[in-house]
Design an enzyme around this catalytic site. Structure first.
Site, PDB file in Angstrom:
ATOM      1  N   GLY A  40     -19.684  11.133   5.527  1.00 16.34           N
ATOM      2  CA  GLY A  40     -18.173  11.408   5.949  1.00 16.34           C
ATOM      3  C   GLY A  40     -17.756  12.781   5.743  1.00 16.34           C
ATOM      4  O   GLY A  40     -16.647  13.081   5.609  1.00 16.34           O
TER       5      GLY A  40
ATOM      6  N   GLY B  79     -15.052  14.191   7.677  1.00 14.97           N
ATOM      7  CA  GLY B  79     -13.710  13.519   7.371  1.00 14.97           C
ATOM      8  C   GLY B  79     -12.964  14.340   6.652  1.00 14.97           C
ATOM      9  O   GLY B  79     -12.898  15.147   6.379  1.00 14.97           O
TER      10      GLY B  79
ATOM     11  N   TYR C 210     -10.760  -4.582   1.996  1.00 19.34           N
ATOM     12  CA  TYR C 210     -11.496  -2.911   1.711  1.00 19.34           C
ATOM     13  C   TYR C 210     -11.603  -2.809   0.234  1.00 19.34           C
ATOM     14  O   TYR C 210     -12.780  -2.324  -0.067  1.00 19.34           O
ATOM     15  CB  TYR C 210     -10.311  -2.219   2.071  1.00 19.34           C
ATOM     16  CG  TYR C 210     -10.453  -0.735   1.976  1.00 19.34           C
ATOM     17  CD1 TYR C 210     -11.463   0.166   2.522  1.00 19.34           C
ATOM     18  CD2 TYR C 210      -9.821   0.167   1.055  1.00 19.34           C
ATOM     19  CE1 TYR C 210     -12.070   1.260   2.359  1.00 19.34           C
ATOM     20  CE2 TYR C 210     -10.048   1.592   1.048  1.00 19.34           C
ATOM     21  CZ  TYR C 210     -11.321   2.129   1.502  1.00 19.34           C
ATOM     22  OH  TYR C 210     -11.668   3.435   1.274  1.00 19.34           O
TER      23      TYR C 210
ATOM     24  N   ASN D 272      -4.222   7.448  -4.081  1.00 16.79           N
ATOM     25  CA  ASN D 272      -3.893   7.840  -2.592  1.00 16.79           C
ATOM     26  C   ASN D 272      -3.968   9.648  -2.503  1.00 16.79           C
ATOM     27  O   ASN D 272      -3.439  10.203  -3.115  1.00 16.79           O
ATOM     28  CB  ASN D 272      -2.312   7.504  -2.237  1.00 16.79           C
ATOM     29  CG  ASN D 272      -2.046   5.912  -2.023  1.00 16.79           C
ATOM     30  OD1 ASN D 272      -2.683   5.304  -2.679  1.00 16.79           O
ATOM     31  ND2 ASN D 272      -1.200   5.638  -1.222  1.00 16.79           N
TER      32      ASN D 272
ATOM     33  N   ARG E 155       3.794   4.840  -5.643  1.00 12.40           N
ATOM     34  CA  ARG E 155       2.466   5.223  -5.543  1.00 12.40           C
ATOM     35  C   ARG E 155       2.184   6.669  -6.071  1.00 12.40           C
ATOM     36  O   ARG E 155       3.247   7.461  -6.377  1.00 12.40           O
ATOM     37  CB  ARG E 155       2.162   5.492  -3.958  1.00 12.40           C
ATOM     38  CG  ARG E 155       2.240   4.421  -3.125  1.00 12.40           C
ATOM     39  CD  ARG E 155       1.152   3.493  -3.202  1.00 12.40           C
ATOM     40  NE  ARG E 155       1.135   2.472  -2.355  1.00 12.40           N
ATOM     41  CZ  ARG E 155       1.761   1.173  -2.585  1.00 12.40           C
ATOM     42  NH1 ARG E 155       2.489   0.918  -3.542  1.00 12.40           N
ATOM     43  NH2 ARG E 155       1.687   0.329  -1.853  1.00 12.40           N
TER      44      ARG E 155
ATOM     45  N   ASP F 242       5.821  -3.769   2.515  1.00 10.52           N
ATOM     46  CA  ASP F 242       5.843  -2.521   1.325  1.00 10.52           C
ATOM     47  C   ASP F 242       4.344  -2.627   0.738  1.00 10.52           C
ATOM     48  O   ASP F 242       4.069  -1.464   0.132  1.00 10.52           O
ATOM     49  CB  ASP F 242       6.547  -3.411   0.253  1.00 10.52           C
ATOM     50  CG  ASP F 242       8.244  -3.019   0.335  1.00 10.52           C
ATOM     51  OD1 ASP F 242       8.271  -1.965   0.899  1.00 10.52           O
ATOM     52  OD2 ASP F 242       8.873  -3.433  -0.330  1.00 10.52           O
TER      53      ASP F 242
END
Ligand code: GDP
Length: 323
Positions: free
Chosen positions: A19, A22, A144, A173, A217, A277
């Site tokens: 990756g 990415g 996931y 995140n 978050r 949400d």
């Protein structure tokens, strides 16, 4: 020690970063190059890591010292609703293949990049590593979250049977330059930046955002995350997963207001409550990270957001096309 706190551990190390073209992977590659490692980024056109033969061909050819498995087939909540099956299969098989190919190639260590989506969905406090196995992930991300978590078990089993060294890092995140801004795949930060920047350019009267604004978050700047991953690869050895985050919660409402202010958008905000949400609260407990790495992320959210808005505005055409 180099100026960013790393020792010469990485100098001339041969490192595969899956990756590596990415979002996160490209920042890991940049950091490794600064530290003078020799880096291979397997391109998907040449090596499809969902196929074991390709993984073996790649890893046995390059003979890495370290493998950082940063590739993931994933996106924000909307993307996960569109492609749940493919997300499950690709991540599960790719993780198993990449770790097995790392072992067979005789590398000295494997760094698995996991996700906060692996934590039990019912937990609402700060997420601690010892609670990882206490229940199923939130149903919006279970396909996931579970697959990524399997790498931690594979690493544990490989240590027991083969003495194989691996670590499993749980990421919160992320946001920052080179994120995915394509609206179908974007997570909340890049989605909001795109929406507000575009609305300002086009003089649109309103911007639609999702949900109720209540979920909380935690957001980690991608360059900080790359730094933490390299520190963990060097200094952390336990098979117990390690959280990487900033440990600070921000509600989606606060984030929306911050992005609106930083982009200078003057129009109205419309909350589309028919959109999900997701999990109500997702914040990592980073006590163990601070102890193990002697590090805290240096970039404050408004500073990181400003950099990201600047990057998106300067690279908009290219960023809008990249999925
Ligand atoms: P999650 O962290 O895995 O739940 O995924 P996201 O980053 O996609 O979403 C985080 C939160 O932001 C959810 O509560 C969404 O409803 C909210 N949100 C608000 N506006 C948007 C938007 O435009 N796009 C996305 N992806 N999420 C949004």
């Amino acid at each position: 020690m180099s100026s960013d706190g790393n020792t010469d551990f990485w100098t001339r190390k041969r490192v595969i970063v899956t990756g590596g073209t990415g979002f996160l992977g490209s920042h890991i590659v940049d950091s490794l190059k600064r530290l003078r490692a020799t880096v291979l980024v397997p391109r998907s056109s040449e090596y499809n890591l969902v196929k074991m033969d390709d993984a073996l061909r790649c890893f046995q050819g390059f003979k890495p010292d370290v493998v950082i498995h940063s590739a993931a087939y994933y996106g924000g909540l909307g993307f996960n609703q569109l492609y749940p099956g493919k997300i499950f299969y690709e991540n599960l098989v790719m993780g198993a293949n990449v770790m097995e190919a790392t072992r067979l190639a005789g590398a000295e260590r494997f760094v698995g990049i996991g996700t906060a989506c692996s934590y039990p969905g019912y937990l609402e406090g700060e997420l601690k590593e010892q609670d990882l196995w206490d229940g199923p992930p939130h149903e919006s991300v279970i396909n996931y979250g579970l697959t990524k978590k399997m790498m931690a078990i594979q690493g544990w089993a490989y240590k027991k049977q083969y003495g194989f060294k691996s670590i499993h890092l749980i990421l919160t995140n992320l946001y920052g330059p080179r994120d995915t801004f394509h609206i179908e795949r974007a997570h909340v930060v890049s989605a909001l930046i795109k929406k507000f920047v575009d609305a300002k350019l086009r003089n649109e009267p309103e911007v639609e955002v999702w949900g109720t604004g209540k979920p909380v978050r935690e957001f980690l700047y991608v360059e900080d995350c790359a730094e933490a991953i390299l520190l963990a690869a060097e200094h952390y050895e336990d098979t117990m997963p390690l959280n990487l985050g900033c440990g600070q919660g921000t509600s989606i409402r606060e984030l929306v207001e911050l992005v609106q202010e930083l982009t200078g958008y003057q129009g109205n905000i419309v909350w589309n409550t028919s959109k999900p949400d997701g999990q109500l609260k997702k914040i990592l407990d980073v006590t163990r990270m601070k102890q193990a790495l002697r590090w805290t992320p240096p970039t404050e959210l408004p500073v990181g957001l400003k950099q990201t808005i600047g990057w998106y505005s300067a690279n908009k055409n290219e960023a809008d096309l990249r999925r």
